[in-house]
Design a protein around this motif. Structure first.
Motif, PDB file in Angstrom:
ATOM      1  N   GLU A 155      -2.981   5.954  11.564  1.00  0.00           N
ATOM      2  CA  GLU A 155      -4.158   6.714  12.003  1.00  0.00           C
ATOM      3  C   GLU A 155      -5.183   5.785  12.644  1.00  0.00           C
ATOM      4  OE1 GLU A 155      -5.500   8.714   8.531  1.00  0.00           O
ATOM      5  OE2 GLU A 155      -3.800  10.112   8.458  1.00  0.00           O
ATOM      6  N   GLY A 202       7.047   3.813   3.288  1.00  0.00           N
ATOM      7  CA  GLY A 202       5.841   3.065   2.961  1.00  0.00           C
ATOM      8  C   GLY A 202       5.666   1.851   3.840  1.00  0.00           C
ATOM      9  N   LEU A 253       8.546   9.797   3.138  1.00  0.00           N
ATOM     10  CA  LEU A 253       8.101   8.981   2.008  1.00  0.00           C
ATOM     11  C   LEU A 253       8.022   7.498   2.350  1.00  0.00           C
ATOM     12  CD1 LEU A 253      10.214  10.641  -0.835  1.00  0.00           C
ATOM     13  CD2 LEU A 253       7.843  11.127  -0.207  1.00  0.00           C
ATOM     14  N   ARG A 287       0.356   5.469   6.498  1.00  0.00           N
ATOM     15  CA  ARG A 287      -0.275   6.566   7.235  1.00  0.00           C
ATOM     16  C   ARG A 287      -1.695   6.179   7.678  1.00  0.00           C
ATOM     17  NH1 ARG A 287       2.400  11.423   7.082  1.00  0.00           N
ATOM     18  NH2 ARG A 287       4.234  11.474   5.723  1.00  0.00           N
ATOM     19  N   ALA A 288      -2.434   5.502   6.815  1.00  0.00           N
ATOM     20  CA  ALA A 288      -3.787   5.076   7.181  1.00  0.00           C
ATOM     21  C   ALA A 288      -3.729   4.060   8.324  1.00  0.00           C
ATOM     22  CB  ALA A 288      -4.491   4.471   5.958  1.00  0.00           C
ATOM     23  N   LEU A 310       8.228   8.133  10.028  1.00  0.00           N
ATOM     24  CA  LEU A 310       7.738   9.181   9.127  1.00  0.00           C
ATOM     25  C   LEU A 310       8.412  10.526   9.395  1.00  0.00           C
ATOM     26  CD1 LEU A 310       3.933   8.300   8.978  1.00  0.00           C
ATOM     27  CD2 LEU A 310       5.643   7.998   7.176  1.00  0.00           C
ATOM     28  N   ALA A 324       0.795  -1.227   0.000  1.00  0.00           N
ATOM     29  CA  ALA A 324       0.000   0.000   0.000  1.00  0.00           C
ATOM     30  C   ALA A 324       0.829   1.280   0.000  1.00  0.00           C
ATOM     31  CB  ALA A 324      -0.941   0.006   1.208  1.00  0.00           C
ATOM     32  N   GLY A 325       2.136   1.172   0.196  1.00  0.00           N
ATOM     33  CA  GLY A 325       2.985   2.351   0.115  1.00  0.00           C
ATOM     34  C   GLY A 325       2.783   3.320   1.268  1.00  0.00           C
ATOM     35  N   ASN A 326       3.188   4.564   1.009  1.00  0.00           N
ATOM     36  CA  ASN A 326       3.165   5.588   2.052  1.00  0.00           C
ATOM     37  C   ASN A 326       1.753   5.860   2.556  1.00  0.00           C
ATOM     38  OD1 ASN A 326       2.945   8.872   2.472  1.00  0.00           O
ATOM     39  ND2 ASN A 326       4.781   7.988   3.401  1.00  0.00           N
ATOM     40  N   ARG A 327       0.820   5.927   1.639  1.00  0.00           N
ATOM     41  CA  ARG A 327      -0.565   6.208   2.032  1.00  0.00           C
ATOM     42  C   ARG A 327      -1.108   5.095   2.932  1.00  0.00           C
ATOM     43  NH1 ARG A 327      -4.318   8.136  -2.755  1.00  0.00           N
ATOM     44  NH2 ARG A 327      -2.603   9.642  -2.752  1.00  0.00           N
ATOM     45  N   GLY A 328      -0.758   3.849   2.621  1.00  0.00           N
ATOM     46  CA  GLY A 328      -1.212   2.735   3.435  1.00  0.00           C
ATOM     47  C   GLY A 328      -0.628   2.773   4.834  1.00  0.00           C
TER      48      GLY A 328
END
Length: 609
Positions: free
Chosen positions: A423, A469, A467, A419-420, A462, A413-417
Motif C-alpha cells: 500500500e 507474508g 496468506l 500488505r502495508a 497475494l 511482519a507477516g501478511n499484514r506487513g
C-alpha cells in the motif's frame, strides 16, 4: 438450423481446424503438441473457457499450472476477457504449492512454511574447508562464489529429479553432471545442507513441491480436499516439467482423467535443470486412455524464419517441419565478423537501420547463448545511444532504489506487513512528486519501472496466496525475476536463448554463434547436443519478420585473442539460407561474392552428433 450460442462463436473465432479440435475435444486426458507460434496459449485459455461455458468444468475448481510468472500473468489476463463467471487459480507450480501449504498450516494452527532466502549460507557451512577461501580485499573470492553456485545447481537438479543425497553419486555420472567437487563429496555436502536446513526448520523453493505432494499422499482427507478444490487440471509447457513437479501433478490428479496439457518436445531445453521431456513424448503411455493432438501451423514467423529454425532440428526431431501461415518475408542473414568488437558495432548499425517509424526499439532483440556474451553488446549499444534492457545486468533486488524501498519491509511482519508495504509503495508511485529512493545518476523513469514491477509482483503473490507474508516475498521476487523485467520502456531487449523462450520480436539478432557457445563446450553427449540444437531452434523461432545471425572469427578471453570456429550447426543453416536467397531473387555479382565468402568460412564448421 439453430445457430451456435454466442460464447461458442466467440471462443472459436479466428481458430483453424486443428485449434478448434483442441479446444472442443471431449477427450481426457488430452495433450496438444503445439509448435512454436502455433497458438498454444490461445488454445489453452479458450479450452478452459469452453469447458466452463459448456458446463463440464467450474471456474473456481480450475487449476492452470505454468512454469513462469510471466506465463501465469498472461494466462490470467487472457481468461479475464473470456467471460468466465469466476476467476481460475493460475500460477507456477512453486507459487501454488506455497499457497496451499500456507493454507494447510493455517487450518491446522501450525507455523507457516519459512522460506530460505538463499542457499549460499547453508551451502557454505556444508562445504567446510572449501568455503574458507577469501580474496585479498577480505570479501568472498570469485572462486568461492562460483563453488557455492555450482553446488547449489547440483542440489537443485537433485531435488528436481527426486534424488536423495545418498543416491547422487550413482545418478550424476549417467546424467552427465559435472559437480565442482568429486561426486561422493558433493553427496556429503548435499546431505549436510539438508540436515542444516531441517534443523533450522526452513524450506527452499525446491522443497515446496515435495512437501505438498507428501501431505497429499499420506493424508486421504487432505487429498480429497485438494482434488475437490482442483478438479480440473491444465498444464502449460509440459515438456518443461521435472519429476518433482510431475509427482505433485499426479498427487493432485489422483488417477482422474481430467487433465489437459500443451507442450512441444522441440522446445525441451531444460534437461540440464532436471526437466523431463518424456512427459510429452510418452504422454499416452503415462496417462491411460490419453489422446494426443497436434498444432503444426506457425502464425508467428515468416516462412523464411520457419525454414531456418526447422533446419537445425532435422537430425534431432522426427516430426515434420511446421507450415507458416504468414506471407513471404526477408531472407535471414548470416554475417561473419573479424572479432567481437566488429560484431557489436555491426549489430548496433543494423539495429539503427531496423528502427524506423512504426517500429520501436522494443520490437528488436539481441539473443546470445550466455549472459557473458551480452556485456560488450550492451556497452556498444548504449554508447551508440540505443536504449537497452538487459538480463545480463544486475537483478531487480540488486538495484539501489529497489533495495532502499525494501528497507521498509520487515521480514518478521507477516501478511499484514506485506500488505502495508505494498500500500505504501502504491501511494509512493501514485504521488505527483519526486521519488524518495532516487540515487545520484538514477533515471527516475527506470526507477519507477522497477518499483512498479515490485508492486505488481506483490499483488500477484497475494492473488495466488492471500496468506503470503513479508518473509516469503523476497524469495518470490527472486524466483519471478528469472522471467526477466516486465517494464514497458521502449528499448532493445538483450537476453539469453533460455530467457527468450516464450517471447517473440519482429526483429531478432542471434550473436556469437561459435563452437563452444553453440553448442556449449559442456555439451559432450548426444543427448546434450540434441538439447543444444533445440535451444538454437527456440532462439531462431523467436523472430517474426527478420532474423540476423552472426559470429566472430576471433574473441578475447582473459585479455588474449583466441581464434574461433563457426558453430557446427551453421552449415545446415547456411545451406537453408542460401536456398531461400536463390529462390527469392536472381543472384547478382555482389551477392555471389558474399555467398562465396560465407561458404568458405563455413566449410570449417564440423558436423557433430
Amino acid at each position: 438450423m439453430t445457430p451456435p450460442p454466442e460464447w461458442e462463436q466467440r471462443l472459436l473465432a479466428g481458430c483453424d481446424a486443428a485449434q478448434r479440435a483442441a479446444i472442443t475435444a471431449p477427450a481426457a486426458p488430452l495433450l496438444v503438441v503445439a509448435g512454436a507460434g502455433s497458438g498454444k496459449t490461445r488454445v489453452l485459455t479458450r479450452r478452459i473457457a469452453w469447458r466452463v461455458h459448456e458446463g463440464s468444468a467450474k471456474a473456481g475448481h480450475v487449476l492452470a499450472l505454468t512454469f513462469t510468472r510471466k506465463a501465469a500473468t498472461e494466462l490470467r489476463d487472457r481468461l479475464s476477457g473470456l467471460g468466465l463467471p469466476a476467476p481460475v487459480t493460475a500460477g507456477t507450480f512453486h507459487a501454488i504449492a506455497l499457497a496451499e501449504l500456507r493454507r494447510r498450516r493455517a487450518e491446522q494452527g501450525r507455523l507457516t512454511p519459512v522460506l530460505l532466502e538463499s542457499k549460499a549460507r547453508l551451502i557454505a557451512a556444508a562445504l567446510g574447508d572449501h568455503a574458507a577461501g577469501r580474496a585479498r580485499t577480505g570479501g568472498p573470492a570469485p572462486e568461492r562464489r562460483s563453488l557455492l553456485a555450482a553446488c547449489a545447481a547440483e542440489i537443485e537438479w537433485s531435488k528436481a529429479r527426486l534424488i536423495a543425497p545418498g543416491d547422487y553419486p550413482a545418478a550424476a555420472g549417467p546424467a552427465g553432471r559435472r559437480p565442482p567437487v568429486p561426486a561422493e563429496e558433493m553427496a556429503a555436502i548435499y546431505a549436510r545442507y539438508e540436515s542444516e536446513r531441517r534443523r533450522r526448520r526452513v524450506y527452499d523453493f525446491d522443497d515446496l513441491l515435495a512437501a505438498l505432494a507428501e501431505e497429499i499422499e499420506r493424508d486421504p482427507e487432505f487429498a480429497a480436499a485438494q482434488r475437490w478444490r482442483f478438479a480440473h487440471l491444465f498444464v502449460d509447457e509440459l515438456q518443461d516439467a521435472n519429476p518433482a513437479q510431475l509427482r505433485l501433478l499426479e498427487a493432485w490428479r489422483g488417477g482422474r482423467p481430467d487433465l489437459f496439457a500443451v507442450g512441444d518436445p522441440r522446445q525441451a531445453i531444460y534437461g540440464w535443470n532436471g526437466a523431463d521431456p518424456l512427459a510429452v513424448l510418452r504422454f499416452a503411455e503415462r496417462f491411460a486412455g490419453a489422446t494426443v493432438l497436434s498444432l503444426d501451423t506457425n502464425y508467428r514467423s515468416s516462412p523464411q524464419v520457419v525454414a531456418m529454425a526447422s533446419a537445425v532440428l532435422e537430425r534431432a526431431d522426427a516430426a515434420g517441419p511446421p507450415r507458416s501461415a504468414r506471407a513471404d518475408g526477408a531472407v535471414p542473414t548470416l554475417r561473419i565478423y573479424p572479432d567481437e568488437d566488429a560484431e557489436a558495432t555491426g549489430v548496433a548499425a543494423a539495429l539503427r537501420r531496423a528502427h524506423r517509424p512504426g517500429r520501436p526499439w522494443s520490437h528488436c532483440a539481441v539473443l546470445a547463448r550466455t549472459n557473458g556474451q551480452l556485456g560488450l553488446i550492451e556497452e556498444v549499444l548504449r554508447a551508440s545511444g540505443i536504449p537497452v534492457r538487459s538480463s545480463a545486468g544486475s537483478g531487480l533486488l540488486a538495484r539501489p532504489a529497489v533495495r532502499a524501498a525494501l528497507a521498509a519491509l520487515d521480514p518478521r511482519a507477516g501478511n499484514r506487513g506485506l500488505r502495508a508495504f505494498l500500500e505504501g509503495l502504491a501511494a509512493t508511485l501514485e504521488a505527483d512528486e519526486a521519488l524518495p529512493f532516487l540515487g545520484e545518476g538514477d533515471d527516475e523513469d527506470e526507477v519507477r519501472d522497477d518499483l512498479g514491477v515490485l508492486a505488481r509482483l506483490g499483488v500477484e503473490q497475494l492473488q495466488i496466496d492471500p496468506l503470503a507474508g513479508a518473509d516469503g516475498f523476497l524469495a518470490f521476487v527472486r524466483d519471478a525475476w528469472r522471467d526477466g523485467p516486465a517494464t514497458g520502456r521502449d528499448a532493445v531487449e538483450l537476453t539469453t536463448f533460455h530467457r527468450a523462450k516464450g517471447l517473440e520480436w519482429p526483429v531478432v539478432f542471434l550473436v556469437g554463434l561459435e563452437d563452444g557457445f553453440v553448442p556449449s563446450a559442456r555439451a559432450t553427449t548426444p543427448a546434450a547436443l540434441d538439447e543444444e540444437r533445440r535451444l538454437l531452434y527456440v532462439a531462431l523461432s523467436r523472430a517474426e519478420d527478420e532474423l540476423h545471425c552472426s559470429y566472430a572469427t576471433s574473441r578475447r578471453f582473459s585479455g588474449r585473442l583466441v581464434a574461433r570456429q563457426a558453430s557446427p550447426f551453421l552449415a545446415r543453416l547456411e545451406a537453408t539460407r542460401r536456398s531461400l536467397a536463390d529462390t527469392a531473387r536472381p543472384v547478382g555479382d555482389g551477392a555471389r561474392a558474399h555467398l562465396a565468402a560465407s561458404r568458405a568460412a563455413l566449410r570449417q564448421a564440423t558436423r557433430r552428433g
